[in-house]
Design an enzyme around this catalytic site. Structure first.
Site, PDB file in Angstrom:
ATOM      1  N   LYS A   1      -8.404  -1.152   6.339  1.00  0.00           N
ATOM      2  CA  LYS A   1      -8.722  -1.795   5.058  1.00  0.00           C
ATOM      3  C   LYS A   1      -7.769  -2.956   4.784  1.00  0.00           C
ATOM      4  CE  LYS A   1      -8.586   2.294   3.273  1.00  0.00           C
ATOM      5  NZ  LYS A   1      -8.750   3.652   2.828  1.00  0.00           N
TER       6      LYS A   1
ATOM      7  N   ARG B   1     -13.901  13.287   6.229  1.00  0.00           N
ATOM      8  CA  ARG B   1     -12.586  13.938   6.436  1.00  0.00           C
ATOM      9  C   ARG B   1     -12.211  14.786   5.235  1.00  0.00           C
ATOM     10  NH1 ARG B   1      -8.902   9.132   7.075  1.00  0.00           N
ATOM     11  NH2 ARG B   1      -7.265  10.705   7.156  1.00  0.00           N
TER      12      ARG B   1
ATOM     13  N   SER C   1      -7.063   4.468   8.957  1.00  0.00           N
ATOM     14  CA  SER C   1      -7.825   4.324   7.717  1.00  0.00           C
ATOM     15  C   SER C   1      -7.163   3.274   6.810  1.00  0.00           C
ATOM     16  CB  SER C   1      -7.875   5.691   7.023  1.00  0.00           C
ATOM     17  OG  SER C   1      -8.266   5.577   5.685  1.00  0.00           O
TER      18      SER C   1
ATOM     19  N   HIS D   1       0.846  -1.193   0.000  1.00  0.00           N
ATOM     20  CA  HIS D   1       0.000   0.000   0.000  1.00  0.00           C
ATOM     21  C   HIS D   1       0.880   1.240   0.000  1.00  0.00           C
ATOM     22  CE1 HIS D   1      -3.680   2.295   0.594  1.00  0.00           C
ATOM     23  NE2 HIS D   1      -2.907   3.114   1.294  1.00  0.00           N
TER      24      HIS D   1
ATOM     25  N   ASP E   1     -14.704   3.235   7.479  1.00  0.00           N
ATOM     26  CA  ASP E   1     -13.634   4.058   6.905  1.00  0.00           C
ATOM     27  C   ASP E   1     -14.139   4.798   5.668  1.00  0.00           C
ATOM     28  OD1 ASP E   1     -10.859   4.991   6.443  1.00  0.00           O
ATOM     29  OD2 ASP E   1     -11.147   3.848   4.613  1.00  0.00           O
TER      30      ASP E   1
HETATM   31  N1  URA Z   1      -5.298   6.735   2.152  1.00  0.00           N
HETATM   32  C1  URA Z   1      -6.271   6.160   2.896  1.00  0.00           C
HETATM   33  O1  URA Z   1      -6.776   5.082   2.584  1.00  0.00           O
HETATM   34  N2  URA Z   1      -6.688   6.814   3.995  1.00  0.00           N
HETATM   35  C2  URA Z   1      -6.176   7.987   4.383  1.00  0.00           C
HETATM   36  O2  URA Z   1      -6.590   8.511   5.396  1.00  0.00           O
HETATM   37  C3  URA Z   1      -5.169   8.573   3.597  1.00  0.00           C
HETATM   38  C4  URA Z   1      -4.737   7.914   2.486  1.00  0.00           C
END
Ligand code: URA
Length: 432
Positions: free
Chosen positions: A196, A177, A192, A91, A170
């Site tokens: 995931k 956000r 966040s 990621h 999220d």
């Molecule tokens: N990517 C995400 O999935 N969440 C965030 O808060 C920032 C970048």
């Protein structure tokens, strides 16, 4: 007796710098997801978190609450030819020209590791992996959980959209956000991303934490704190997690946009491409292969032999794409020329990302369509000599009216100097 739930009390506690108790965090996250906590209440709490921060224990609880809002996928029983498959994922915290997922996923999968890449669409100046892949004729991002599992067993590589039932808290919180100025917070970003990734069910994970003008984290210290927080969350959840801190003060490679980034990824898979994209792809591949139990593999071999390209073709075809179809070309191109002689000492990643976005590569609202052909390519990098009148950028778009805005965004984006610029690695550090 259970304590009555008081959302305003929770907001005030965080405003005053208190450490929230686990049940308070659970009630706020579950309540907001279900609709019993109002968006204005959650907005106030998010801003208090941005200003006051959270302890590691609070972040872990917030992450767990988001994971528990949806399903958890399980890939522990994936098999091919009677053998169990290891899983590894990557990621990135997001950057300009960051197309690494495209060559990396089939490269790692070509060694027999299953790579379940659940990716997103772009918002703002950073591009989305799914938007890039959708420039390939026929390719589709939406797979069912069953299709994803079958593709992992048969091909090994999958890049697809996360289903709505994966960490729905999220999804809802991120949208809030985005419109309340509460994205840039280490506890909120870490929870966040990791909610995931943990819910996705990968056994190992490498994080590419970007630092610089084109990234959320502007300093190495902040990036390290974010990386350490995420590595701890992953490790505590039983996911083998490491992180690389990588430079995003200049955009990555030579292109930012959709089809232009697919084209550059194909160059990497063919054994060529820009040195920085290749460096990062190989470094992240080594991390993933080591975590998956293959520490002695040299991933550059499968770029040389074509095995990674074969896996790319199989991955694209499995999702309806035609790997032989020509990528779409823009109706209009426009060159931005150097106005003086000099050595390129810097290129503002944020300005390049904004130009690509203004040309139509990104969106302003979730759900908006993006243009496959839109993007920016650049013809000089840090350390290169340029002369006045030489092309610095080519703008690509189907909508000629967008060119002037993008040109304005690039005004001053390239820094020219006289001193030599030493070649620098993109990799600034590692956290494990
Ligand atoms: N990517 C995400 O999935 N969440 C965030 O808060 C920032 C970048």
């Amino acid at each position: 007796m259970t304590e009555a739930f008081d959302p305003v009390g929770v907001i005030l506690a965080k405003k005053d710098g208190a450490v929230l108790r686990p049940h308070q965090i659970r009630q706020m996250v579950a309540g907001y997801t279900a609709g019993s906590v109002a968006p204005e209440q959650m907005s106030a709490l998010l801003m208090a978190i941005v200003l006051r921060g959270m302890t590691r224990a609070e972040i872990a609880e917030w992450t767990a609450a988001m994971i528990d809002s949806g399903i958890r996928m399980d890939f522990t029983d994936l098999r091919r030819g009677g053998h169990k498959l290891a899983t590894a994922d990557k990621h990135s915290t997001g950057g300009v020209g960051d197309k690494i997922t495209l060559p990396l996923t089939p490269l790692v999968a070509s060694y027999g590791v299953a790579v379940p890449q659940l990716s997103g669409r772009g918002l703002g100046h950073t591009g989305g992996t799914l938007d890039k892949l959708e420039s390939i004729p026929g390719w589709r991002a939406d797979l069912t959980a069953e299709q994803m599992r079958r593709q992992l067993e048969e091909v090994g590589a999958v890049v697809c959209a996360a289903t709505a039932d994966l960490a729905p808290a999220d999804r809802k919180l991120y949208a809030l956000r985005d419109v309340t100025g509460t994205v840039a917070s280490i506890p909120l970003i870490a929870s966040s991303i990791m909610s995931k990734k943990i819910a996705e069910g990968t056994a190992s994970l490498v994080l590419d934490v970007k630092v610089g003008s084109g990234a959320f984290m502007k300093t190495v210290d902040d990036a390290r704190e974010l990386a350490e927080t995420m590595v701890e969350l992953g490790t505590d959840a039983g996911v083998v997690t490491t992180a690389l801190l990588t430079d995003m003060s200049t955009p990555l490679g030579r292109s930012a946009g959709n089809a232009v980034e697919v084209r550059e990824s194909l160059e990497i898979l063919a054994g060529g491409g820009p040195a920085d994209v290749r460096e990062l792809t190989l470094a992240l591949a080594r991390e993933m292969l080591t975590a998956a139990g293959l520490p002695d593999v040299d991933p550059s071999e499968h770029l040389r032999s074509g095995a990674a390209m074969d896996c790319w073709r199989a991955m694209i075809a499995a999702q309806g794409g035609d790997p032989d179809a020509p990528l779409p070309r823009p109706r209009h191109t426009h060159q931005v020329l150097a106005t003086a002689d000099g050595t390129v000492t810097g290129m503002d990643a944020l300005a390049v990302g904004q130009a690509a976005w203004l040309l139509g590569a990104g969106r302003t609202r979730p759900g908006e369509a993006v243009s496959s052909t839109a993007g920016v390519t650049w013809h000089a990098d840090r350390g290169d000599r340029v002369s006045a009148g030489q092309p610095l950028f080519t703008l690509h778009t189907d909508d000629e009216a967008r060119i002037s805005g993008a040109t304005a965004a690039l005004d001053g984006a390239v820094e020219l100097g006289e001193s030599a610029v030493p070649a620098e690695s993109r990799i600034l550090g590692r956290v494990s």
